[in-house]
Design a protein around this motif. Structure first.
Motif, PDB file in Angstrom:
ATOM      1  N   VAL A  42       0.830  -1.204   0.000  1.00  0.00           N
ATOM      2  CA  VAL A  42       0.000   0.000   0.000  1.00  0.00           C
ATOM      3  C   VAL A  42       0.867   1.258   0.000  1.00  0.00           C
ATOM      4  O   VAL A  42       0.586   2.238  -0.706  1.00  0.00           O
ATOM      5  CB  VAL A  42      -0.954  -0.008   1.209  1.00  0.00           C
ATOM      6  CG1 VAL A  42      -1.705   1.314   1.327  1.00  0.00           C
ATOM      7  CG2 VAL A  42      -1.950  -1.171   1.096  1.00  0.00           C
ATOM      8  N   ARG A  43       1.940   1.248   0.767  1.00  0.00           N
ATOM      9  CA  ARG A  43       2.822   2.417   0.820  1.00  0.00           C
ATOM     10  C   ARG A  43       3.387   2.736  -0.566  1.00  0.00           C
ATOM     11  O   ARG A  43       3.433   3.894  -0.971  1.00  0.00           O
ATOM     12  CB  ARG A  43       3.969   2.169   1.806  1.00  0.00           C
ATOM     13  CG  ARG A  43       5.003   3.271   1.784  1.00  0.00           C
ATOM     14  CD  ARG A  43       6.060   3.145   2.875  1.00  0.00           C
ATOM     15  NE  ARG A  43       6.074   1.874   3.542  1.00  0.00           N
ATOM     16  CZ  ARG A  43       6.519   1.686   4.786  1.00  0.00           C
ATOM     17  NH1 ARG A  43       6.966   2.703   5.488  1.00  0.00           N
ATOM     18  NH2 ARG A  43       6.520   0.494   5.327  1.00  0.00           N
ATOM     19  N   ASP A  44       3.800   1.692  -1.298  1.00  0.00           N
ATOM     20  CA  ASP A  44       4.336   1.909  -2.640  1.00  0.00           C
ATOM     21  C   ASP A  44       3.305   2.559  -3.552  1.00  0.00           C
ATOM     22  O   ASP A  44       3.634   3.454  -4.353  1.00  0.00           O
ATOM     23  CB  ASP A  44       4.769   0.577  -3.261  1.00  0.00           C
ATOM     24  CG  ASP A  44       5.896  -0.095  -2.508  1.00  0.00           C
ATOM     25  OD1 ASP A  44       6.713   0.610  -1.884  1.00  0.00           O
ATOM     26  OD2 ASP A  44       5.957  -1.343  -2.537  1.00  0.00           O
ATOM     27  N   GLN A  45       2.060   2.115  -3.458  1.00  0.00           N
ATOM     28  CA  GLN A  45       1.003   2.650  -4.317  1.00  0.00           C
ATOM     29  C   GLN A  45       0.808   4.146  -4.072  1.00  0.00           C
ATOM     30  O   GLN A  45       0.731   4.944  -5.021  1.00  0.00           O
ATOM     31  CB  GLN A  45      -0.318   1.922  -4.036  1.00  0.00           C
ATOM     32  CG  GLN A  45      -0.316   0.437  -4.340  1.00  0.00           C
ATOM     33  CD  GLN A  45      -0.603   0.139  -5.804  1.00  0.00           C
ATOM     34  OE1 GLN A  45      -0.840   1.033  -6.601  1.00  0.00           O
ATOM     35  NE2 GLN A  45      -0.597  -1.132  -6.153  1.00  0.00           N
ATOM     36  N   VAL A  46       0.732   4.533  -2.811  1.00  0.00           N
ATOM     37  CA  VAL A  46       0.438   5.927  -2.482  1.00  0.00           C
ATOM     38  C   VAL A  46       1.648   6.815  -2.752  1.00  0.00           C
ATOM     39  O   VAL A  46       1.513   7.952  -3.225  1.00  0.00           O
ATOM     40  CB  VAL A  46      -0.041   6.044  -1.015  1.00  0.00           C
ATOM     41  CG1 VAL A  46      -0.358   7.494  -0.661  1.00  0.00           C
ATOM     42  CG2 VAL A  46      -1.262   5.160  -0.784  1.00  0.00           C
ATOM     43  N   TRP A  47       2.845   6.302  -2.475  1.00  0.00           N
ATOM     44  CA  TRP A  47       4.042   7.077  -2.780  1.00  0.00           C
ATOM     45  C   TRP A  47       4.155   7.322  -4.287  1.00  0.00           C
ATOM     46  O   TRP A  47       4.494   8.426  -4.722  1.00  0.00           O
ATOM     47  CB  TRP A  47       5.289   6.358  -2.280  1.00  0.00           C
ATOM     48  CG  TRP A  47       6.550   7.103  -2.608  1.00  0.00           C
ATOM     49  CD1 TRP A  47       7.435   6.849  -3.614  1.00  0.00           C
ATOM     50  CD2 TRP A  47       7.046   8.269  -1.930  1.00  0.00           C
ATOM     51  NE1 TRP A  47       8.457   7.766  -3.613  1.00  0.00           N
ATOM     52  CE2 TRP A  47       8.234   8.648  -2.585  1.00  0.00           C
ATOM     53  CE3 TRP A  47       6.600   9.007  -0.842  1.00  0.00           C
ATOM     54  CZ2 TRP A  47       8.990   9.744  -2.180  1.00  0.00           C
ATOM     55  CZ3 TRP A  47       7.352  10.108  -0.430  1.00  0.00           C
ATOM     56  CH2 TRP A  47       8.532  10.457  -1.104  1.00  0.00           C
ATOM     57  N   HIS A  48       3.864   6.316  -5.081  1.00  0.00           N
ATOM     58  CA  HIS A  48       3.882   6.453  -6.540  1.00  0.00           C
ATOM     59  C   HIS A  48       2.951   7.575  -6.983  1.00  0.00           C
ATOM     60  O   HIS A  48       3.327   8.428  -7.813  1.00  0.00           O
ATOM     61  CB  HIS A  48       3.473   5.125  -7.175  1.00  0.00           C
ATOM     62  CG  HIS A  48       3.318   5.181  -8.666  1.00  0.00           C
ATOM     63  ND1 HIS A  48       4.363   4.967  -9.537  1.00  0.00           N
ATOM     64  CD2 HIS A  48       2.225   5.421  -9.435  1.00  0.00           C
ATOM     65  CE1 HIS A  48       3.922   5.085 -10.778  1.00  0.00           C
ATOM     66  NE2 HIS A  48       2.627   5.356 -10.750  1.00  0.00           N
ATOM     67  N   LEU A  49       1.744   7.602  -6.452  1.00  0.00           N
ATOM     68  CA  LEU A  49       0.797   8.659  -6.800  1.00  0.00           C
ATOM     69  C   LEU A  49       1.347  10.034  -6.431  1.00  0.00           C
ATOM     70  O   LEU A  49       1.316  10.976  -7.236  1.00  0.00           O
ATOM     71  CB  LEU A  49      -0.539   8.429  -6.095  1.00  0.00           C
ATOM     72  CG  LEU A  49      -1.466   7.371  -6.671  1.00  0.00           C
ATOM     73  CD1 LEU A  49      -2.696   7.207  -5.783  1.00  0.00           C
ATOM     74  CD2 LEU A  49      -1.889   7.745  -8.094  1.00  0.00           C
ATOM     75  N   ARG A  87      12.706   5.466  -2.271  1.00  0.00           N
ATOM     76  CA  ARG A  87      12.495   6.675  -1.467  1.00  0.00           C
ATOM     77  C   ARG A  87      11.217   6.563  -0.641  1.00  0.00           C
ATOM     78  O   ARG A  87      11.181   6.990   0.522  1.00  0.00           O
ATOM     79  CB  ARG A  87      12.421   7.893  -2.380  1.00  0.00           C
ATOM     80  CG  ARG A  87      13.701   8.206  -3.108  1.00  0.00           C
ATOM     81  CD  ARG A  87      13.577   9.514  -3.869  1.00  0.00           C
ATOM     82  NE  ARG A  87      14.654   9.698  -4.825  1.00  0.00           N
ATOM     83  CZ  ARG A  87      14.967  10.868  -5.364  1.00  0.00           C
ATOM     84  NH1 ARG A  87      14.289  11.947  -5.021  1.00  0.00           N
ATOM     85  NH2 ARG A  87      15.950  10.964  -6.236  1.00  0.00           N
ATOM     86  N   GLY A  88      10.191   6.013  -1.225  1.00  0.00           N
ATOM     87  CA  GLY A  88       8.949   5.855  -0.485  1.00  0.00           C
ATOM     88  C   GLY A  88       9.073   4.881   0.668  1.00  0.00           C
ATOM     89  O   GLY A  88       8.505   5.093   1.745  1.00  0.00           O
ATOM     90  N   ARG A  89       9.834   3.816   0.461  1.00  0.00           N
ATOM     91  CA  ARG A  89       9.976   2.787   1.497  1.00  0.00           C
ATOM     92  C   ARG A  89      10.831   3.267   2.671  1.00  0.00           C
ATOM     93  O   ARG A  89      10.835   2.614   3.725  1.00  0.00           O
ATOM     94  CB  ARG A  89      10.570   1.524   0.875  1.00  0.00           C
ATOM     95  CG  ARG A  89       9.577   0.832  -0.045  1.00  0.00           C
ATOM     96  CD  ARG A  89      10.147  -0.363  -0.777  1.00  0.00           C
ATOM     97  NE  ARG A  89       9.116  -0.992  -1.606  1.00  0.00           N
ATOM     98  CZ  ARG A  89       9.338  -1.982  -2.453  1.00  0.00           C
ATOM     99  NH1 ARG A  89      10.573  -2.483  -2.591  1.00  0.00           N
ATOM    100  NH2 ARG A  89       8.348  -2.493  -3.160  1.00  0.00           N
ATOM    101  N   GLU A  90      11.507   4.373   2.493  1.00  0.00           N
ATOM    102  CA  GLU A  90      12.296   4.945   3.590  1.00  0.00           C
ATOM    103  C   GLU A  90      11.452   5.838   4.492  1.00  0.00           C
ATOM    104  O   GLU A  90      11.960   6.350   5.494  1.00  0.00           O
ATOM    105  CB  GLU A  90      13.470   5.748   3.016  1.00  0.00           C
ATOM    106  CG  GLU A  90      14.518   4.889   2.324  1.00  0.00           C
ATOM    107  CD  GLU A  90      15.594   5.709   1.643  1.00  0.00           C
ATOM    108  OE1 GLU A  90      15.409   6.951   1.524  1.00  0.00           O
ATOM    109  OE2 GLU A  90      16.622   5.126   1.250  1.00  0.00           O
TER     110      GLU A  90
END
Length: 264
Positions: A42-49, A87-90
């Motif tokens: 879920v974090r990857d999806q929202v960071w991508h957006l 970057r999002g996963r950090e």
């Protein structure tokens, strides 16, 4: 400023608000839950957006800054994409949510200020009008991944007409992305919106046709459902060749979803 452009921006605002309702209530532990998109939580999806809302905002308001970042991306697109995910996963879930909220708003503001004309985007130009449509599509599609993750119903509104339009317009691109020449024969698409209205694309007399609910069509062209799982009526050889490879988004062909499930 044209009224349709302002209405489109309002639809993007409302699509973001609908996703925000889902995200705001998620405990932090749920942000690491895998989504149907293989390898993404879920974090990857929202960071991508949020990341690409930011890129779109800079393209509208700070073209020099955008051009510098875009040049870096184009030097090695796969490596750049991996770096964006890293970057999002950090970041903690709350930071990712705040980042998306900030940049989705800033993009809408920048788009309104820029107007619907053309700007530089990736290795070409794109109208801001089309860019806003693309952000509606991306927000809805990645939001669908989140909804599928938690067994929530699809976000089904008349805003799907924007997603459907992109899916239809991208027909030639979908064939080229799969190494095939785009067909000459037109395809008629007739879709039922939740309000009861019908949205149509293509000539009425076309032999190749796709009919059904807008939701089913949009799930297919964003590769969130396999065409065999959608309740669409598909007639003609071109339409039957198109839907299994349809994609409303730019980039290489996606893996889509397997028949009978939502997994990627």
């Amino acid at each position: 400023m044209t009224a349709p452009f302002e209405e489109l921006l309002a639809d993007l605002r409302d699509e973001c608000a609908a996703l925000d309702v889902v995200l705001a209530g998620l405990p932090a532990r749920e942000w690491s839950r895998p989504t149907p998109a293989r390898g993404w939580d879920v974090r990857d999806q929202v960071w991508h957006l949020g990341w690409f809302d930011g890129e779109a905002a800079r393209a509208c308001a700070e073209p020099e800054v955008y051009a510098e970042e875009n040049a870096r991306a184009l030097r090695d697109v796969p490596a750049y994409a991996q770096d964006v995910v890293r970057r999002g996963r950090e970041r903690e879930p709350a930071e990712v949510l705040a980042h998306w909220r900030e940049w989705s708003l800033r993009f809408r503001q920048a788009a309104l200020a820029a107007g619907p004309g053309r700007i530089a985007w990736h290795d070409t130009t794109m109208s801001v009008l089309s860019m806003v449509s693309a952000r509606v599509m991306e927000t809805w599609a990645h939001g669908q991944d989140v909804r599928d993750t938690f067994g929530l119903p699809a976000q089904e509104t008349d805003r799907l007409r924007h997603v459907a339009r992109l899916g239809v317009r991208a027909l030639p691109y979908a064939f080229r992305a799969h190494g095939q020449a785009p067909p000459d024969a037109p395809v008629r698409v007739e879709l039922d919106l939740p309000s009861g209205a019908v949205v149509t694309f293509g000539p009425d007399g076309a032999e190749d046709r796709v009919t059904g609910r807008a939701l089913d069509f949009c799930l297919v062209v964003t590769q969130r459902r396999h065409v065999d799982d959608a309740g669409l009526t598909v007639t003609g050889p071109v339409a039957r060749r198109w839907l299994p490879i349809a994609q409303a988004f730019a980039g290489p062909p996606g893996s889509g979803r397997a028949p009978g499930g939502h997994g990627g």
